[in-house]
Design a protein around this motif. Structure first.
Motif, short mmCIF file in Angstrom:
data_model
loop_
_atom_site.label_atom_id
_atom_site.label_comp_id
_atom_site.label_asym_id
_atom_site.label_seq_id
_atom_site.Cartn_x
_atom_site.Cartn_y
_atom_site.Cartn_z
N LEU A 48 43.81 43.49 37.41
CA LEU A 48 44.69 42.59 38.17
C LEU A 48 46.16 42.95 37.95
CD1 LEU A 48 42.84 39.22 37.53
CD2 LEU A 48 43.15 40.32 39.76
N VAL A 75 45.86 34.40 34.15
CA VAL A 75 44.64 34.87 34.79
C VAL A 75 43.63 33.73 34.85
CG1 VAL A 75 42.73 36.52 34.68
CG2 VAL A 75 45.02 37.23 33.98
N ALA A 88 40.83 45.22 43.50
CA ALA A 88 41.89 44.23 43.27
C ALA A 88 43.10 44.61 44.11
CB ALA A 88 42.26 44.16 41.80
N ALA A 104 47.50 38.32 42.36
CA ALA A 104 46.52 39.39 42.50
C ALA A 104 45.14 38.76 42.50
CB ALA A 104 46.66 40.40 41.37
N ALA A 106 40.83 39.83 42.37
CA ALA A 106 39.81 40.85 42.14
C ALA A 106 38.50 40.36 42.75
CB ALA A 106 39.64 41.11 40.65
#
Length: 127
Positions: A48, A75, A88, A104, A106
Motif C-alpha cells: 500500500l 492501514v 494496489a 491506497a 489493495a
C-alpha cells in the motif's frame, strides 16, 4: 519511474491502468507469506505504501518533480490476503504545495472487494 527499494524486496512490479496511472502488483511468494496460505500484514502495508508513493511520484512528475517524506500512515485490514497476486493503487485526495494526502487500496480478484486500505500524508519538497 523509480520505485523504493522495498518494492523489489516485496517482488512488486509496476503496471499501468488504462488511464496511465500506476498500479503495483505483488505476487504471492514465501517471502510475503504470514500463516500458511495468507499474506503477511506487513507485506500488505508495504505494498500500500509503495502504491501511494508511485501515485504521488507520478503526479509530481507531471508538475516538474519533487521529493517526498512520509508524515503518517494508517492501514485498515478488511479481509485476509490469499495465495494469489495482489494489486494496489494510490489515489491522491489532495496535492498541496507542501503536503499531500493519499489513499491506497489493495485487492486481489475484485477491486470492489479490497483486502486493505490506507490513508497517508506526505511532506512535499518541490523541485
Amino acid at each position: 519511474m523509480k520505485l523504493p527499494p522495498y518494492a523489489a524486496l516485496l517482488g512488486a512490479t509496476l503496471e499501468r491502468a488504462d488511464d496511465g496511472t500506476p498500479v503495483m502488483v505483488m505476487p504471492f511468494a514465501e517471502d510475503v507469506m504470514g500463516r500458511p496460505g495468507f499474506l503477511q500484514g506487513g507485506a500488505i502495508s508495504g505494498l500500500l505504501e509503495v502504491a501511494a508513493i508511485a501515485a504521488l511520484r507520478h503526479a509530481l512528475e507531471e508538475e516538474g518533480g519533487g521529493r517526498i517524506k512520509p508524515i503518517n500512515v494508517t492501514v485498515d485490514f478488511m479481509r485476509g490476503g490469499r495465495d494469489r497476486d495482489t494489486r494496489a493503487a494510490g489515489i491522491i485526495t489532495r496535492l498541496g504545495n507542501r503536503v499531500a494526502n493519499v489513499e491506497a487500496v489493495a485487492w486481489q480478484d475484485d477491486r470492489a472487494k479490497p483486502i486493505a486500505a490506507a490513508r497517508m500524508n506526505y511532506l512535499i519538497e518541490r523541485d
